[in-house]
Design a protein around this motif. Structure first.
Motif: not given
Length: 258
Positions: A132-135, A138-141, A171-175
Motif C-alpha cells: 500500500r505504501i508503494l502504491e 507512486a502518485t508523487t514519485l 519495500l525494496l522490491a517495489g523500487l
C-alpha cells in the motif's frame, strides 16, 4: 485530534522532547526525564540519529544524484526534515512521508512545505502495509526512478526481527535498481545503561522499541551494496569535520540496490 490523549506519554512526543522540539506535553517531559535519569545519553542518541539522517540524505542528493525519497515512519516534524535537506540542495526533489499515527497526522502540514520546483506528500499508512505504501507513493514519485528509502528509528518498533527484515525486502522490491536504503536504529552492545533504560521503558506500557544487536541491523542491507564505511555507530558514518566521535548505541548505514 480527538484521538490524541496528552495526559499519556507518547513515544513520538518524547523523542521530539529529546530533540528540543515543542510538540510535547508535561506527561512526555516527565517520561523523558525519567528515562534520562537512568541514561542521560538518550538526547545525544536522538540528535545523532537526526544528524545521520541529514548526512545520508545529503550524500544521496549530492553524490548519488537521487531526487526522490520515501520516508517511512517520519515521526513528528522537527529540524532538518528529509525534504528540507534534499530540497535545500536540489529544489526539484520529491518526498513522500509515511506514518500511521494520529499525532503525526495532525502535524503533517509541517512536512508539506515544498519548494515550487519539488513536491512533498504525506500518506497515513502503517509500515506493515508495504505494498500500500508503494502504491500510494507512486502518485508523487516516479516508480521508474531511483528512490531513497528512509527507515529512521522505525524498525525497532517491529518486535520480530524476521518480520522487520521482510518488510524491508518488500519495500525494496517495489523500487528500481539504483535506489538506496537508509536505516538507523537503536543497538545493543555499546552501553548497558542505555539497554537498562530502554528495557524499563518497554515494560512501562508505552509502545515498545527493541534495541538490536548490530548484526541484525546489518541484515537489513542483505543483497545491497553498502556505501562506505558500512554499518557503524551513527556519529562515525561520514562525520562532519575531522574529529573522531565516540560510538553510541545507534547504528546505521546506507546501501544501494544493484
Amino acid at each position: 485530534m480527538t484521538e490524541i490523549d496528552t495526559s499519556v506519554p507518547h513515544s513520538a512526543r518524547i523523542w521530539n522532547y529529546w530533540l528540543g522540539g515543542q510538540d510535547n506535553y508535561p506527561a512526555d517531559e516527565l517520561a523523558g526525564d525519567a528515562y534520562t535519569a537512568v541514561f542521560p545519553g538518550i538526547s545525544t542518541i536522538a540528535r545523532s540519529s537526526r544528524a545521520f539522517l541529514r548526512r545520508s540524505v545529503r550524500y544521496l542528493v549530492q553524490e548519488a544524484g537521487v531526487r526522490q525519497f520515501l520516508d517511512v515512519g517520519a515521526g513528528l516534524p522537527t529540524v532538518d526534515n528529509t525534504h528540507e535537506v534534499a530540497q535545500g540542495i536540489a529544489p526539484e526533489s520529491r518526498i513522500v512521508y509515511v506514518d500511521h499515527d494520529p499525532l503525526v497526522l495532525a502535524h503533517a502540514r509541517d512536512l508539506l512545505t515544498a519548494t515550487p520546483e519539488g513536491a512533498t506528500a504525506y500518506e497515513d499508512i502503517s509500515l506493515f502495509e508495504p505494498e500500500r505504501i508503494l502504491e500510494a507513493a507512486a502518485t508523487t514519485l516516479d516508480p521508474a526512478r531511483p528512490t531513497g528509502l528512509i527507515l529512521s528509528g522505525i524498525l525497532g518498533h517491529v518486535a520480530d526481527h524476521d518480520r522487520a527484515r521482510d518488510l524491508v525486502r518488500r519495500l525494496l522490491a517495489g523500487l528500481p535498481s539504483g535506489s538506496y536504503l537508509s536505516v538507523n536504529d537503536g543497538s545493543r552492545g555499546t552501553d548497558p545503561a542505555y539497554e537498562q533504560a530502554q528495557d524499563a521503558y518497554n515494560e512501562s506500557g508505552a509502545v515498545p522499541y527493541f534495541l538490536r544487536p548490530v548484526e541484525q541491523i546489518e541484515a537489513y542491507f542483505e543483497g545491497l551494496e553498502l556505501v562506505e564505511p558500512g554499518v557503524v555507530s551513527v556519529p562515525m558514518w561520514r562525520p562532519d569535520g575531522a574529529a573522531g566521535p565516540d560510538p553510541i548505541g545507534q547504528h546505521g548505514g546506507l546501501g544501494r540496490k544493484p
